[in-house]
Write a protein that holds these residues in place. Structure first.
Motif, mmCIF file in Angstrom:
data_model
loop_
_atom_site.group_PDB
_atom_site.id
_atom_site.type_symbol
_atom_site.label_atom_id
_atom_site.label_comp_id
_atom_site.label_asym_id
_atom_site.label_seq_id
_atom_site.Cartn_x
_atom_site.Cartn_y
_atom_site.Cartn_z
ATOM 1 N N VAL A 101 34.114 70.006 -78.838
ATOM 2 C CA VAL A 101 34.053 68.948 -79.859
ATOM 3 C C VAL A 101 32.602 68.819 -80.318
ATOM 4 O O VAL A 101 31.678 68.832 -79.502
ATOM 5 C CB VAL A 101 34.591 67.582 -79.346
ATOM 6 C CG1 VAL A 101 33.958 67.144 -78.046
ATOM 7 C CG2 VAL A 101 34.353 66.469 -80.392
ATOM 8 N N TRP A 102 32.421 68.765 -81.605
ATOM 9 C CA TRP A 102 31.087 68.531 -82.155
ATOM 10 C C TRP A 102 30.613 67.155 -81.710
ATOM 11 O O TRP A 102 31.324 66.159 -81.913
ATOM 12 C CB TRP A 102 31.144 68.533 -83.686
ATOM 13 C CG TRP A 102 31.183 69.883 -84.312
ATOM 14 C CD1 TRP A 102 32.301 70.630 -84.562
ATOM 15 C CD2 TRP A 102 30.070 70.639 -84.784
ATOM 16 N NE1 TRP A 102 31.933 71.809 -85.158
ATOM 17 C CE2 TRP A 102 30.582 71.841 -85.311
ATOM 18 C CE3 TRP A 102 28.687 70.417 -84.807
ATOM 19 C CZ2 TRP A 102 29.752 72.817 -85.867
ATOM 20 C CZ3 TRP A 102 27.870 71.387 -85.357
ATOM 21 C CH2 TRP A 102 28.391 72.568 -85.871
ATOM 22 N N ILE A 103 29.429 67.081 -81.114
ATOM 23 C CA ILE A 103 28.856 65.777 -80.748
ATOM 24 C C ILE A 103 27.458 65.686 -81.357
ATOM 25 O O ILE A 103 26.558 66.455 -81.001
ATOM 26 C CB ILE A 103 28.742 65.619 -79.213
ATOM 27 C CG1 ILE A 103 30.108 65.749 -78.527
ATOM 28 C CG2 ILE A 103 28.062 64.293 -78.850
ATOM 29 C CD1 ILE A 103 30.965 64.522 -78.482
ATOM 30 N N GLY A 104 27.307 64.751 -82.292
ATOM 31 C CA GLY A 104 25.999 64.549 -82.911
ATOM 32 C C GLY A 104 25.441 63.167 -82.629
ATOM 33 O O GLY A 104 24.264 62.893 -82.862
ATOM 34 N N GLY A 105 26.319 62.279 -82.135
ATOM 35 C CA GLY A 105 25.897 60.890 -81.953
ATOM 36 C C GLY A 105 26.103 60.366 -80.542
ATOM 37 O O GLY A 105 25.196 59.788 -79.953
ATOM 38 N N THR A 106 27.299 60.580 -79.996
ATOM 39 C CA THR A 106 27.661 59.906 -78.746
ATOM 40 C C THR A 106 27.137 60.649 -77.514
ATOM 41 O O THR A 106 27.903 61.207 -76.730
ATOM 42 C CB THR A 106 29.198 59.759 -78.640
ATOM 43 O OG1 THR A 106 29.786 61.052 -78.789
ATOM 44 C CG2 THR A 106 29.733 58.835 -79.710
ATOM 45 N N MET A 107 25.832 60.643 -77.380
ATOM 46 C CA MET A 107 25.180 61.269 -76.214
ATOM 47 C C MET A 107 23.765 60.715 -76.082
ATOM 48 O O MET A 107 23.218 60.174 -77.046
ATOM 49 C CB MET A 107 25.075 62.771 -76.433
ATOM 50 C CG MET A 107 24.264 63.070 -77.676
ATOM 51 S SD MET A 107 23.649 64.703 -77.811
ATOM 52 C CE MET A 107 23.754 64.972 -79.570
ATOM 53 N N LYS A 108 23.195 60.869 -74.869
ATOM 54 C CA LYS A 108 21.785 60.525 -74.699
ATOM 55 C C LYS A 108 20.976 61.720 -75.191
ATOM 56 O O LYS A 108 20.760 62.696 -74.470
ATOM 57 C CB LYS A 108 21.493 60.225 -73.233
ATOM 58 C CG LYS A 108 21.891 58.841 -72.842
ATOM 59 C CD LYS A 108 21.247 58.425 -71.525
ATOM 60 C CE LYS A 108 21.707 57.038 -71.154
ATOM 61 N NZ LYS A 108 22.167 56.933 -69.770
#
Ligand SMILES: Cc1cc2nc3c(=O)[nH]c(=O)nc-3n(C[C@H](O)[C@H](O)[C@H](O)COP(=O)(O)O)c2cc1C
Length: 269
Positions: A101-108
């Motif tokens: 899954v593309w993750i661009g926001g929900t991460m540290k």
């Protein structure tokens, strides 16, 4: 499985089996990553990271054994190139039975940027977890509902001929399927910012801007979406034996104020 079928079956995976990926599978994916090209000819660097070793996690994910980060130099068109190339890698992973899954926001972000060794001249626009898909968790189902992940806009609202007043009618099954592959593409918060206008034999790709998707860390996230869309378009046509060539030359078609010309694709037999 055809690329078109892989695109149709792909979905964001946020729940994974707590299992490591076989080394042979991982090696095949890493080899594939080395030869991915993109029509902007901008280098995209991939870093594969063990989640436990680097203490990496994301609040929207569970069970993921690994991550891949994509890095690009901060240059013009870096976002489109990263979108195009990283999506190719993710589709390859999907075709091998893995979830992404593309993750661009929900991460540290800082944690990931340090783990992958991002340099000052680079950006790490997005990451993906990598693992064996498990049954969707309740949290994942709620998340999909929240962004309307299972729906897409109708093609009449996305694809046009000559100007914004005339919906595009595909003149062949190949073009029909390539447009459908664009329509089914993943996009940040499922905003689907891609618009295409066919004029003078060129498929002109535009970004329909929404507010709040531009930041120093990522660049313009919706340009990543456009890169993904161009990849889907090219992949389906190339699989059917048609050639695609990227041209950057704004045709000057009057469009909505919030639309920005990005690139055009020339298709030939
Ligand atoms: C550039 C980009 C960034 C994204 N960032 C996130 C993210 O930070 N967190 C998340 O859970 N999903 C993220 N997504 C996934 C989208 O929410 C998802 O693709 C969309 O809802 C459509 O669902 P589908 O991929 O299952 O078709 C991102 C997608 C893209 C293309």
């Amino acid at each position: 499985m055809s690329v078109f079928e892989t695109i149709r079956q792909r979905r964001s995976v946020r729940t994974f089996e707590k299992k490591k990926i076989d080394n042979s599978v991982l090696e095949e994916l890493k080899e594939y990553a080395k030869q991915i090209e993109n029509p902007w000819n901008i280098e995209v660097r991939y870093v594969f990271m063990d989640a436990e070793e680097y203490g990496l996690s994301s609040p929207v994910l569970s069970g993921e054994p690994m991550y891949i980060a994509a890095l690009v130099d901060k240059t013009d068109h870096a976002e489109e190139a990263a979108g195009y190339a990283f999506e190719k890698l993710m589709l390859k992973a999907v075709s091998m039975g893995l979830g992404t899954v593309w993750i661009g926001g929900t991460m540290k972000r800082e944690l990931f940027e340090t783990a992958c060794g991002k340099t000052d001249r680079e950006r790490m626009p997005c990451i993906t977890p990598l693992g064996i898909p498990a049954k969707m968790s309740f949290k994942e189902k709620m998340m999909r509902k929240g962004v309307g992940a299972d729906t897409r806009m109708k093609s009449e609202k996305l694809f046009f001929a000559e100007d914004m007043d005339h919906p595009l009618k595909a003149d062949s099954m190949d073009i029909h399927d390539a447009l459908e592959a664009v329509r089914l593409a993943p996009s940040a918060v499922n905003k689907q910012p891609w618009r295409i206008i066919l004029k003078d034999g060129l498929y002109h790709f535009y970004e329909k801007h929404a507010k709040g998707y531009n930041s120093d860390a990522v660049g313009d996230m919706q340009k990543i979406d456009i890169g993904i869309a161009v990849a889907h378009f090219d992949l389906v046509l190339n699989e059917r034996g048609l050639q695609t060539e990227l041209v950057i030359s704004d045709p000057g078609i009057p469009v909505d104020e919030d639309m920005e010309y990005i690139a055009s694709v020339k298709v030939s037999r």
